[in-house]
Design a protein around this motif. Sequence first.
Motif, PDB file in Angstrom:
ATOM      1  N   GLN A   1     -20.223  10.816  -3.327  1.00 18.65           N
ATOM      2  CA  GLN A   1     -20.405  10.886  -1.879  1.00 18.65           C
ATOM      3  C   GLN A   1     -20.122   9.562  -1.170  1.00 18.65           C
ATOM      4  N   VAL A   2     -19.745   8.529  -1.891  1.00 18.05           N
ATOM      5  CA  VAL A   2     -19.528   7.215  -1.270  1.00 18.05           C
ATOM      6  C   VAL A   2     -18.109   6.757  -1.606  1.00 18.05           C
ATOM      7  N   PRO A   3     -17.083   7.368  -1.022  1.00 23.85           N
ATOM      8  CA  PRO A   3     -15.704   7.009  -1.383  1.00 23.85           C
ATOM      9  C   PRO A   3     -15.352   5.565  -1.046  1.00 23.85           C
ATOM     10  N   GLN A   4     -16.112   4.916  -0.146  1.00 25.91           N
ATOM     11  CA  GLN A   4     -15.841   3.514   0.166  1.00 25.91           C
ATOM     12  C   GLN A   4     -16.003   2.621  -1.060  1.00 25.91           C
ATOM     13  N   ARG A   5     -16.733   3.086  -2.062  1.00 22.49           N
ATOM     14  CA  ARG A   5     -16.961   2.303  -3.282  1.00 22.49           C
ATOM     15  C   ARG A   5     -15.982   2.668  -4.403  1.00 22.49           C
ATOM     16  N   ASP A   6     -15.074   3.592  -4.135  1.00 20.44           N
ATOM     17  CA  ASP A   6     -14.094   3.951  -5.157  1.00 20.44           C
ATOM     18  C   ASP A   6     -13.242   2.735  -5.507  1.00 20.44           C
TER      19      ASP A   6
ATOM     20  N   ASN B   1     -25.062   8.719  -5.290  1.00 17.41           N
ATOM     21  CA  ASN B   1     -24.241   7.567  -5.644  1.00 17.41           C
ATOM     22  C   ASN B   1     -23.620   7.721  -7.031  1.00 17.41           C
TER      23      ASN B   1
ATOM     24  N   TYR C   1     -21.082   8.542 -10.092  1.00 14.82           N
ATOM     25  CA  TYR C   1     -19.651   8.239 -10.176  1.00 14.82           C
ATOM     26  C   TYR C   1     -19.098   8.692 -11.523  1.00 14.82           C
TER      27      TYR C   1
ATOM     28  N   GLU D   1     -14.506   6.935  -9.322  1.00 16.37           N
ATOM     29  CA  GLU D   1     -14.628   7.840  -8.186  1.00 16.37           C
ATOM     30  C   GLU D   1     -16.098   8.183  -7.978  1.00 16.37           C
ATOM     31  N   HIS D   2     -16.596   7.982  -6.747  1.00 15.62           N
ATOM     32  CA  HIS D   2     -17.980   8.298  -6.401  1.00 15.62           C
ATOM     33  C   HIS D   2     -18.069   9.680  -5.768  1.00 15.62           C
TER      34      HIS D   2
END
Length: 212
Positions: A199-204, A165, A167, A196-197
Amino acid sequence: RSDTVFRIGAGIDGNIPISRQNVLFNARVEQREYDRFDLLDHTAYRLGGAWNWTVGNDWNGDLGYQRDHYLSSLADIQRAVKDMITTDHVFGNAGYRIDARWRVRGGVDLWRYEHSDASQVGLDNRTQSYVVGADYVTPANNSVGIQFRYTQGNYPTIGAVGLDNDYKEYETSAVARWVVTGKSTFTGRLGYTKREHEQVPQRDFGGVTGRL
């Protein structure tokens, strides 16, 4: 369910001038007792200090450390879990006056968050933040400028179980400071932030951010 919380504590703040330097310190301790959910009883505290330094007429800044120990917000957990958070913050800043009106500066902030409850240790993190900026300063000590901040966040426990996680964050902002009176000051920041994360691009995130 509702509860009644009894609080008792004490604190002290200090500001010790030494020539052109200032040494600041603060300490707080508080015991909190819950009438119904007594498993949440705990002692919270804060301890910190800083050195506001000045060298000659052109250099100034601060250097400090603060530790906080407190109960995690129950709004985040939604159940009676005693998760004590300990935060450590080390910071340092320096500014240089190029001439009577222009100043350049830089700083670093290091944060560490640790949770006591086993179900929340995945939120433990380490954050490093670095900033550089330049300001135009008026004789009244008002200022307007621009700055760039780079932040890197790391979640070591989550990474250990296979989910990274971590960033990186980039922020470019315009900043301003307005001294209204000897007792009132406004500060503001308006800019663009991009996170920018790994492995979790949904949280970018990318967008306009600000603070007043």
